[in-house]
Design a protein around this motif. Structure first.
Motif, mmCIF file in Angstrom:
data_model
loop_
_atom_site.group_PDB
_atom_site.id
_atom_site.type_symbol
_atom_site.label_atom_id
_atom_site.label_comp_id
_atom_site.label_asym_id
_atom_site.label_seq_id
_atom_site.Cartn_x
_atom_site.Cartn_y
_atom_site.Cartn_z
ATOM 1 N N PRO A 127 0.857 -1.239 0.020
ATOM 2 C CA PRO A 127 0.063 -0.076 0.125
ATOM 3 C C PRO A 127 0.681 1.228 0.180
ATOM 4 O O PRO A 127 0.480 2.372 -0.336
ATOM 5 C CB PRO A 127 -0.824 -0.119 1.360
ATOM 6 C CG PRO A 127 -0.901 -1.634 1.545
ATOM 7 C CD PRO A 127 0.419 -2.135 1.120
ATOM 8 N N LEU A 160 9.787 -11.258 5.013
ATOM 9 C CA LEU A 160 8.899 -11.022 6.244
ATOM 10 C C LEU A 160 9.213 -9.685 6.940
ATOM 11 O O LEU A 160 10.469 -9.183 6.876
ATOM 12 C CB LEU A 160 8.747 -12.198 7.070
ATOM 13 C CG LEU A 160 8.556 -13.546 6.498
ATOM 14 C CD1 LEU A 160 8.272 -14.564 7.534
ATOM 15 C CD2 LEU A 160 7.315 -13.577 5.397
ATOM 16 N N PRO A 161 8.354 -8.851 7.070
ATOM 17 C CA PRO A 161 6.585 -9.150 7.325
ATOM 18 C C PRO A 161 6.311 -9.104 5.767
ATOM 19 O O PRO A 161 6.556 -8.195 5.007
ATOM 20 C CB PRO A 161 5.941 -8.367 8.110
ATOM 21 C CG PRO A 161 6.992 -7.004 7.900
ATOM 22 C CD PRO A 161 8.302 -7.619 7.946
ATOM 23 N N VAL A 162 5.125 -10.056 5.478
ATOM 24 C CA VAL A 162 4.607 -9.724 4.095
ATOM 25 C C VAL A 162 2.937 -9.765 4.137
ATOM 26 O O VAL A 162 2.545 -10.441 5.135
ATOM 27 C CB VAL A 162 4.876 -10.917 3.244
ATOM 28 C CG1 VAL A 162 4.354 -12.439 3.887
ATOM 29 C CG2 VAL A 162 4.272 -10.933 1.985
ATOM 30 N N ARG A 163 2.551 -9.061 3.515
ATOM 31 C CA ARG A 163 0.919 -8.858 3.472
ATOM 32 C C ARG A 163 0.377 -9.809 2.582
ATOM 33 O O ARG A 163 0.602 -9.715 1.340
ATOM 34 C CB ARG A 163 0.606 -7.318 3.038
ATOM 35 C CG ARG A 163 1.008 -6.233 4.077
ATOM 36 C CD ARG A 163 0.924 -4.851 3.397
ATOM 37 N NE ARG A 163 1.078 -4.067 4.555
ATOM 38 C CZ ARG A 163 0.090 -3.467 5.223
ATOM 39 N NH1 ARG A 163 -1.295 -3.385 4.825
ATOM 40 N NH2 ARG A 163 0.468 -2.494 6.271
ATOM 41 N N ARG A 164 -0.240 -10.887 3.244
ATOM 42 C CA ARG A 164 -0.998 -11.698 2.230
ATOM 43 C C ARG A 164 -1.966 -11.264 1.275
ATOM 44 O O ARG A 164 -2.777 -10.315 1.677
ATOM 45 C CB ARG A 164 -1.651 -12.692 3.311
ATOM 46 C CG ARG A 164 -0.654 -13.559 3.693
ATOM 47 C CD ARG A 164 -1.229 -14.701 4.801
ATOM 48 N NE ARG A 164 -0.269 -15.723 5.370
ATOM 49 C CZ ARG A 164 -0.148 -16.944 4.862
ATOM 50 N NH1 ARG A 164 -1.610 -17.345 3.957
ATOM 51 N NH2 ARG A 164 0.603 -17.625 4.954
ATOM 52 N N ASN A 165 -1.883 -11.844 0.267
ATOM 53 C CA ASN A 165 -3.033 -11.265 -0.687
ATOM 54 C C ASN A 165 -2.879 -9.688 -1.357
ATOM 55 O O ASN A 165 -3.859 -9.320 -1.935
ATOM 56 C CB ASN A 165 -4.346 -11.798 -0.321
ATOM 57 C CG ASN A 165 -4.383 -13.313 0.013
ATOM 58 O OD1 ASN A 165 -4.279 -13.958 -0.799
ATOM 59 N ND2 ASN A 165 -5.131 -13.296 0.896
ATOM 60 N N THR A 166 -1.872 -9.174 -0.812
ATOM 61 C CA THR A 166 -1.355 -8.014 -1.145
ATOM 62 C C THR A 166 -0.036 -8.062 -2.090
ATOM 63 O O THR A 166 -0.193 -7.736 -3.355
ATOM 64 C CB THR A 166 -1.371 -7.122 -0.247
ATOM 65 O OG1 THR A 166 -2.536 -6.807 0.459
ATOM 66 C CG2 THR A 166 -0.929 -5.767 -0.537
ATOM 67 N N ASP A 211 -2.226 -15.915 -0.770
ATOM 68 C CA ASP A 211 -2.328 -17.171 0.215
ATOM 69 C C ASP A 211 -1.789 -18.530 -0.579
ATOM 70 O O ASP A 211 -1.075 -19.252 0.128
ATOM 71 C CB ASP A 211 -3.788 -17.370 0.619
ATOM 72 C CG ASP A 211 -4.029 -16.584 1.978
ATOM 73 O OD1 ASP A 211 -3.417 -16.009 2.413
ATOM 74 O OD2 ASP A 211 -5.320 -16.573 1.987
ATOM 75 N N LEU A 232 2.015 -18.609 -0.514
ATOM 76 C CA LEU A 232 2.622 -18.753 0.807
ATOM 77 C C LEU A 232 2.444 -19.972 1.512
ATOM 78 O O LEU A 232 3.247 -20.510 2.132
ATOM 79 C CB LEU A 232 2.237 -17.616 1.641
ATOM 80 C CG LEU A 232 2.810 -16.178 1.378
ATOM 81 C CD1 LEU A 232 1.917 -14.864 1.967
ATOM 82 C CD2 LEU A 232 4.352 -16.080 1.805
ATOM 83 N N ASP A 233 1.116 -20.484 1.272
ATOM 84 C CA ASP A 233 0.766 -21.906 1.931
ATOM 85 C C ASP A 233 1.176 -23.176 1.248
ATOM 86 O O ASP A 233 0.881 -24.139 1.458
ATOM 87 C CB ASP A 233 -0.868 -21.759 2.057
ATOM 88 C CG ASP A 233 -1.169 -20.754 3.020
ATOM 89 O OD1 ASP A 233 -0.148 -20.437 3.983
ATOM 90 O OD2 ASP A 233 -2.278 -20.368 2.984
ATOM 91 N N ARG A 241 9.293 -19.086 6.168
ATOM 92 C CA ARG A 241 9.676 -19.307 7.477
ATOM 93 C C ARG A 241 10.884 -19.802 7.720
ATOM 94 O O ARG A 241 11.574 -19.566 8.918
ATOM 95 C CB ARG A 241 8.493 -20.510 7.891
ATOM 96 C CG ARG A 241 6.928 -19.902 7.881
ATOM 97 C CD ARG A 241 6.255 -21.204 8.556
ATOM 98 N NE ARG A 241 4.627 -20.932 8.233
ATOM 99 C CZ ARG A 241 3.613 -21.631 8.619
ATOM 100 N NH1 ARG A 241 4.159 -22.688 8.908
ATOM 101 N NH2 ARG A 241 2.591 -21.189 8.322
#
Lengths: 331, 331, 331
Positions: A177, A290-296, A300, A303-304, A311
């Protein structure tokens, strides 16, 4: 070793020596190596991994640490020289930093980029200004354009994943953002080049990394046998990539201009990493500090998935920093 | 023992074993039991006792700890799944929690109830969502509807005071300027039932504890030979009571409705415990988990009298948690 | 030794004994002296040196510590007695302080002056109110009108600089944008008098130190062979001075009146220490407890010159406090 400020201060062999030490300390813990040693940690900016992993690293080696966050329970610290201090800051780093250094055996400092003038941030004015005030062992916990602890952990992660030394490493811009600093992209770019990789910077128009940052990486590549290039074309960049290193950063063509930055990035929300990015690089690992904003920045679904090693990178901060602390402080 | 999330996960004998261990560690300190072990403490909400006593407990056993407070020197952490993270939270618990767990030997997490939807809080959605992300030893530092560390310390306190196993335990609602979570009343109720006591919940209309919380306690009482009932009548409840356990909580009939909650409690400021409550139970002990608002929930005359054992309860957090840590981490 | 609340609680010989111990611990570290001991640190106000140096001091002696900052990750604590607690504070010090003390072997508390009523601050109502709640070893980390840890470090600093016992010690007021407490000027004044020095308080009209503070220092001087006087005349005061101890404080004639204080100090911005202050005292050392506002209270040209010993004073907090902790806690 007296300071850990920049991976570029070390030869490739010295870095390999640190990584070997990190592995050794994982396999053969040394819970008394830093008995009685104290690490001071100064955070001018927020932290999660660095804050937790440095305290854990000292504890794992038998030492201890204290944390100072200027402005949070502690006075705000002035960094500019020569100013009349009649504002919010009650203390100057010229007193604060040497005093804190006098209480410990090594000091770590985090001081993000101001994000106003590119030249000043590239020159690491704030961090170097503090560094020259002390002669104790010093660790860069992330400065304006560097993050050597992250770079070392990332290198270790790629070694563990058996990413080829000459593998294809794509550093890609991702949407966020608002503008973020250049520290991690600059450090990751240089690290991959120093490792000997085929490095490609993938970024939209207006977000090219500054010339001096690219040049540092090219110099490192020249020594290690790697290469550095850049492109705006995702398909070309990702074809056959071993690693996609994702990072958000600010518009460099309009550095410090929040309005222009917002206008540019507003059209780039599709720079969110999704599964379909990997059509031509099925085994590509996804890295992020990281930190990372998921779906931005990253979806997901990525990352998943098994391709994400974020990690593991974060975990590797611990052994990598244990090696740094061991080198700086064990006698 | 792999996790300490809920007293209901253990048999009565296992709890008695923990209490015995707590007493043993008080009588015979083991300052090297957790040498080199690290506890990570994550606080999504404020804390005094838990924050201090867990650090002290690790230190007393030779270990160490680090503290992370999301949003205070650390990124705000998102807990919802599937969201597009373009708001205030810079990191998701899906990354943050496993990463922190990877730096330590056990993780403690505090995450209060959201206080919006009762079903979601009763299901411990947020806490269990984090718990399933890691397989390291995990400690519940207070979740939406549980606080097992407090419950264990309270049980120990009653044993020390020689409160009979089948003694009369009155859990009473008390006034507070706004709604507080159900974690402590739920945990205290279940603990007293599990101990085998005659448990009476005393609360005004509109503040009955939710059915599933009452049922859990009844199930525990059925095993232990205790009983559970509820009433709005103070005189009946307190007659012959051995313990008055005081706690503030929100209106459950209008859970999450701040306006209706305020309207209801506005008429209940006389639910402030005073000496005249004990006319028919002269030897009754007063317990409270703290923090307590003086002259709002409990009057000075009670807190400063011999019947108050609130400081002893708070102290007992230390040995109770030492026992938990010892069980989780000593080899 | 059971408490370290005020240098005036000790004889001159006892203070010399502490200083000797501080030197001994510097020359011959005792990294196991406080093994297993825990120090609790409670900060009602910001701190840099005290926060870092006490944690470091415990670590250097083999012990550990925890930090509690009411209102920051912890409930706000009420200090007034008898109030109905329906405001911001969720807990009273009558519970909070004894509970924290029960988790550790010694407690340190920082509680600045309220700055409203002079008599109440001079009587140390808030600090003494907390002190009487516990019987554990207690350390004053700065109270309304005292800062014994700073005083001890300053005494040590003067000894190291070979400032004569009967040397001339000028305590000078300096400009600051707003009123600061009397703790450090009161403690420094008393310390220099107790050391046996010729003490001169240099301050503008309206900023005379309160009678009881001056009297305490005169009493100490009477025992030690020193003297105490005051003046508004800088030239007279500084002639032949060995030490200029600089400190900012509020208008005492209009204590607690922010408007009048601002009006008075507005005309006093020239009370910023510059090189030309030392025309008649060329070898004068400049001391300050820090934090100091550069070019507001003391000019860069002074702080960056050899006459400034402010960093040495700050460093001496560490060994001075190690001596205090050793005396309080080693068996």
């Amino acid at each position: 070793m007296k300071r850990f400020m920049d991976l570029a201060d070390f030869t490739r062999d010295e870095v390999l020596g640190l990584l070997e030490l990190a592995h050794r300390l994982e396999a053969h813990p040394e819970p008394r190596a830093l008995l009685g040693k104290i690490l001071g940690l100064v955070f001018f900016n927020p932290s999660l991994r660095t804050l937790a992993s440095f305290q854990a690293a000292m504890a794992r080696l038998g030492g201890s640490s204290f944390v100072i966050s200027p402005g949070q329970g502690t006075w705000q610290l002035e960094t500019r020289t020569g100013v009349v201090m009649d504002g919010a800051a009650a203390e100057h780093v010229r007193e604060g930093i040497p005093v804190l250094a006098s209480y410990c055996d090594a000091l770590g400092i985090r001081a993000f980029a101001e994000g106003k003038e590119l030249a000043s941030d590239l020159a690491e004015i704030a961090f170097n200004g503090m560094a020259q005030l002390i002669d104790k062992p010093l660790i860069n916990l992330e400065s304006a354009v560097n993050h050597p602890c992250q770079a070392l952990a990332d290198w270790k992660t790629m070694d563990e994943l058996k990413v080829p030394r000459a593998g294809r490493f794509v550093l890609s811009w991702a949407y966020h953002p608002r503008a973020l600093p250049l520290a991690v992209p600059a450090a990751a770019l240089h690290m991959a080049a120093m490792r000997g990789m085929e490095v490609i910077v993938l970024r939209p128009e207006g977000f090219a990394l500054p010339g001096p940052i690219m040049q540092r990486a090219r110099d490192a590549a020249a020594c290690s046998g790697g290469s550095v290039s850049e492109t705006t074309d995702r398909d070309t960049a990702l074809r056959g990539a071993h690693v996609l290193y994702v990072k958000e950063w600010g518009a460099t063509g309009s550095y410090g201009d929040a309005g222009e930055d917002a206008r540019l990035r507003g059209a780039l929300t599709n720079w969110c990493v999704r599964n379909d990015w990997f059509a031509a690089s099925p085994d590509c690992h996804v890295m992020h500090c990281l930190p990372v904003r998921r779906n931005t920045a990253i979806a997901d679904e990525v990352l998943d998935s098994a391709r994400s090693v974020v990690r593991r990178e974060a975990y590797n901060r611990l052994p990598a920093q244990m090696a740094v602390l061991h080198k700086l402080l064990s006698s």
